[in-house]
Scaffold this active site. Sequence first.
Site, mmCIF file in Angstrom:
data_model
loop_
_atom_site.group_PDB
_atom_site.id
_atom_site.type_symbol
_atom_site.label_atom_id
_atom_site.label_comp_id
_atom_site.label_asym_id
_atom_site.label_seq_id
_atom_site.Cartn_x
_atom_site.Cartn_y
_atom_site.Cartn_z
ATOM 1 C CG ASP A 98 -4.848 14.323 1.768
ATOM 2 O OD1 ASP A 98 -5.830 13.970 1.099
ATOM 3 O OD2 ASP A 98 -3.665 14.192 1.377
ATOM 4 C CG ASP A 199 -6.967 10.638 -1.902
ATOM 5 O OD1 ASP A 199 -5.765 10.829 -2.151
ATOM 6 O OD2 ASP A 199 -7.524 9.538 -2.025
ATOM 7 C CD GLU A 256 -4.758 12.261 -6.222
ATOM 8 O OE1 GLU A 256 -3.632 11.784 -6.352
ATOM 9 O OE2 GLU A 256 -5.669 11.679 -5.602
ATOM 10 C CG HIS A 331 1.657 11.856 -0.665
ATOM 11 N ND1 HIS A 331 0.949 12.955 -1.115
ATOM 12 C CD2 HIS A 331 0.813 10.799 -0.752
ATOM 13 C CE1 HIS A 331 -0.269 12.565 -1.436
ATOM 14 N NE2 HIS A 331 -0.388 11.274 -1.229
ATOM 15 C CG ASP A 332 0.631 9.901 -4.300
ATOM 16 O OD1 ASP A 332 0.809 9.134 -3.346
ATOM 17 O OD2 ASP A 332 -0.451 10.473 -4.535
HETATM 18 C C1 GLC Z 1 -4.236 9.516 -3.907
HETATM 19 C C2 GLC Z 1 -3.181 9.708 -2.848
HETATM 20 C C3 GLC Z 1 -2.385 8.434 -2.727
HETATM 21 C C4 GLC Z 1 -3.324 7.325 -2.320
HETATM 22 C C5 GLC Z 1 -4.511 7.224 -3.264
HETATM 23 C C6 GLC Z 1 -5.588 6.392 -2.678
HETATM 24 O O1 GLC Z 1 -3.690 9.307 -5.154
HETATM 25 O O2 GLC Z 1 -2.401 10.824 -3.130
HETATM 26 O O3 GLC Z 1 -1.326 8.548 -1.832
HETATM 27 O O4 GLC Z 1 -2.644 6.099 -2.326
HETATM 28 O O5 GLC Z 1 -5.094 8.486 -3.541
HETATM 29 O O6 GLC Z 1 -6.211 7.046 -1.601
#
Ligand code: GLC
Length: 561
Positions: A98, A199, A256, A331-332
């Site tokens: 990641d 990310d 993402e 995880h979010d």
């Molecule tokens: C993404 C991750 C999240 C994180 C954010 C900032 O959305 O999945 O967990 O807080 O990016 O890096």
Amino acid sequence: MNSTWWKEAAVYEIYPASFKDSNGDGIGDLKGVISKLDYLKELGIDVLWICPIYQSPGEDNGYDISDYYAINSEFGTMEDFDNLLKEAHARGLKIMMDLVLNHTSDQHPWFIESRSSKDNPKRSYYIWREGVNGMYPNNWESYFSGSVWEHDGKTDEYFMHLYSKHQPDLNWRNDEVVHGLYQMIRWWLEKGVDGFRFDAIAHIVKAKGLPNANNPQHLPVVQAYQLFSNLEKVHLMLRKLNEEVLMDYDIMTVGETSGLGPEQALEYVGDKRHELNMVFQFEHMTLDSASNGTGKWEMRSWTLLELKKIMSRWQTTLHNKGWNANYLGNHDQPRPVSRFGNDQEYRVQSAKMLATWMLTLEGTPYIYQGEEIGMCNVSYDSISDYRDVETLNFYEHANLQGRPGDQTMAAIRAKSRDNARTPMQWDDSAQAGFTTGEPWIKVNKNYEEVNVASAVQDPDSIYHHYRKLLALRKKNKVFVYGEYKLLLPLDPELYVYTRTLNDERLLIILNFFDGTPVFQWSDELKNASRELLIANYELPAEEDKNMFMLRPYEARVYKLT
Ligand code: GLC
Ligand code: CA
């Protein structure tokens, strides 16, 4: 349709802090992950996506990186990482890192220099602006509540952070930054990692001039999503990243990218774009929110018709043109069985139904740790049990804005990211077998019933349902590549579709709720001969030729010939 290993793979996401603790300090670690590789292999996983394990002060649990070249000592050492890679590869498992490229930690040496003076050579590694009449440089709202700007006393300027104030955004308009990141990415690839989850990649470029967002109500800060998401220059940056680094390696990439539909997603994942293999889309994740972005805390109820429409558009738009990444949790996000299923009376049936759905769509499936045993949302009594920076910031802002406390806590219980971050439930011993110490975040109270040890023993468990589905997917290419066609688009309770590849055809019938709707066999389907591949209930010895009544959350997959 080009076949590739990453299309056929199933990915399992590991949130290391909560997966398995090997040394009793209450924090999961790399040795813990290594100790569970056989379990994951047995489940039928091919790729592990490991959430950030780089050195980090942990303001956002590792998504605030202070050294991209070092392992967070809470998780272990670089030697542990090399071991993990070796042990995974020895089992035929791949490792996907990641990688956070949108921002660093405020403790990263680049930022420490950048903030030291206005004429420091690294000043423009980040996004600095003067205030406007003693106010923020613009009105953009942070994902984690409040302004995206933080005032820095030393130089009396503001720096931008789309996430927490400890996560300053990198300036991708500076070539030195971009090349510094290339170098680092190549370093990991040379180690032998098999891919990246990028990310927040949609946000690496912000609109030129950082203009204010439309603000009819004159609020201090507003959701300004369009001004920092999916801009044309992001695509340019990704193509260059491929040309200069990624194309030298046989890896998989997933980005993402919130806030886009499938047509726009093709700009990232279209076969000829050479940007990303697939993206995580968010349309189905916003269905139970009033709006995008921080609106996640404003809840609304969702309908199956909306869900089918969204997912079907992704399935058909990307077919033969790009590739989907299918997921319900990470995880979010809250736990899927609590959010889209029924985590009470029908926990097992509904978790199996959702698994059947995710593993019979076209695309690469992503399973988040604990999903395979039907782990549920947690309901902590007090805000002091929560750990997540997004949750804690929301709580504070909600209080300042005078929002009623019980409403705030209800939103947090439904949507907090900590729902996904409670320790993995391995067995029914103290702390669910996650640690011999005191876990950094409390274990979900239901661990005596919901845990890996009992799921592995019970042939009817959610775990075994996943294992069978993964095995079926591995054996039958139609699960991976078959063309999707939605049937009964207007049925409010049933989600029914076929997948077709050459002369192979699957029929998937899912009852999404606890009602007992009737499925009528059409003439065409009735006349095909069919074999039941998997279901989450025993089938009656005999069934009416023309119809059957589904039981709550019933799921069936037939092979038609
Ligand atoms: C993404 C991750 C999240 C994180 C954010 C900032 O959305 O999945 O967990 O807080 O990016 O890096
Ligand atoms: Ca540990």
